[in-house]
Enzyme design. Sequence first.
Site, short mmCIF file in Angstrom:
data_model
loop_
_atom_site.label_atom_id
_atom_site.label_comp_id
_atom_site.label_asym_id
_atom_site.label_seq_id
_atom_site.Cartn_x
_atom_site.Cartn_y
_atom_site.Cartn_z
N ARG A 12 0.84 -1.21 0.00
CA ARG A 12 0.00 0.00 0.00
C ARG A 12 0.87 1.25 0.00
NH1 ARG A 12 -0.59 4.74 2.70
NH2 ARG A 12 -0.06 3.62 4.63
N ASP A 13 1.50 1.56 1.11
CA ASP A 13 2.30 2.78 1.20
C ASP A 13 3.48 2.74 0.24
OD1 ASP A 13 3.00 5.26 2.16
OD2 ASP A 13 3.96 4.54 3.96
N HIS A 204 6.74 4.40 12.56
CA HIS A 204 6.66 4.37 11.09
C HIS A 204 7.64 5.42 10.57
CE1 HIS A 204 4.12 3.93 7.29
NE2 HIS A 204 4.89 4.98 7.01
N HIS A 206 10.34 7.04 7.84
CA HIS A 206 10.85 7.17 6.48
C HIS A 206 12.35 7.47 6.54
CE1 HIS A 206 6.99 7.59 3.99
NE2 HIS A 206 6.64 7.15 5.18
N CYS A 237 5.75 9.71 0.28
CA CYS A 237 4.52 10.43 0.54
C CYS A 237 4.28 11.39 -0.60
CB CYS A 237 4.59 11.18 1.87
SG CYS A 237 3.14 12.20 2.17
N ASN A 246 10.10 4.61 2.43
CA ASN A 246 9.94 4.04 3.76
C ASN A 246 11.21 3.27 4.12
OD1 ASN A 246 6.93 4.39 4.47
ND2 ASN A 246 6.87 3.57 2.39
#
Length: 302
Positions: A12-13, A204, A206, A237, A246
């Site tokens: 997803r991300d 989370h 990055h 993002c 990430n």
Amino acid sequence: MARVKIVEVGPRDGLQNERQAIPLAVKLALIGRLADAGLTHIEAGAFVSPKCVPQMADTAEVLASLKLDGAVRYPVLVPNLAGLEAALKAGAREIAIFGAASETFSRKNINVGVHDSLARFEAVAQRALAAGLSVRGYVSCVVGCPYEGDVSPRKVAEVAAALYRMGCYEVSLGDTVGVGTPDRVLAMLDAVTAEVPVDRLAGHFHDTYGMAIANIYAALCAGVRTFDSSVAGLGGCPYARGASGNVATEDVLYLLHGMGYTTGVNLDAVTDAAWQIADALGREPGSKYARARGRSPAGGNA
């Protein structure tokens, strides 16, 4: 031996910002490899506007091809009640709602300010919980914002506490633009853990400035035992210039296994998955471990 949970966000991300169209079969193959590697929490997609995030337009088809009542959990992001209804129709068992600690970022990301976003998410959480779904929360920009600069730890704590109170079983704290350093991460965690139990928090991070692994180490020292990561270091993002990746799942596993933590995840199997998705995208994996190990298995651990 202490255990750490990894939430894999690559499908997803990681994939949401790719410009080239990614076939459904490629996504499903990636998810299957990650599950076979031992990952038990794999973000499968998002029920968001396909105009804004076209890579997530086939999320319902992804879920239709997965075993949603098995041991592996496949959460999906939803921004509002319409997204929740689509998730319910697709058979989702877990959703994630995503707020921000920055007023400007919230408006640019989901078109409403922080206060209004929390009111929206409370309605989503209530409906989801009533339907028997699990709900996870995200807070973006927990250290810095691409528009506002430094973000107050107190503001992060307020948003995290609001998500926790509305029923999120876990709140993931996102350094969305990767500007964090260990001291700033620890200051943020000091504020947040005064409001939310540390065992209900996830990190989370990055890796924009190469600090993600250092920040994970700091969070481990502060008692955090859940981390989001993305196979091959995929992602970023779309609203944060320069936030181009990430932290890689392979690099996180190398750190954790080297420190004696257990994860239940096979490092080499994840690394193989990293090379396979990188090949599909036409580039090398973004993780240092995958590039150092190369394509040949080297005998991982879990």
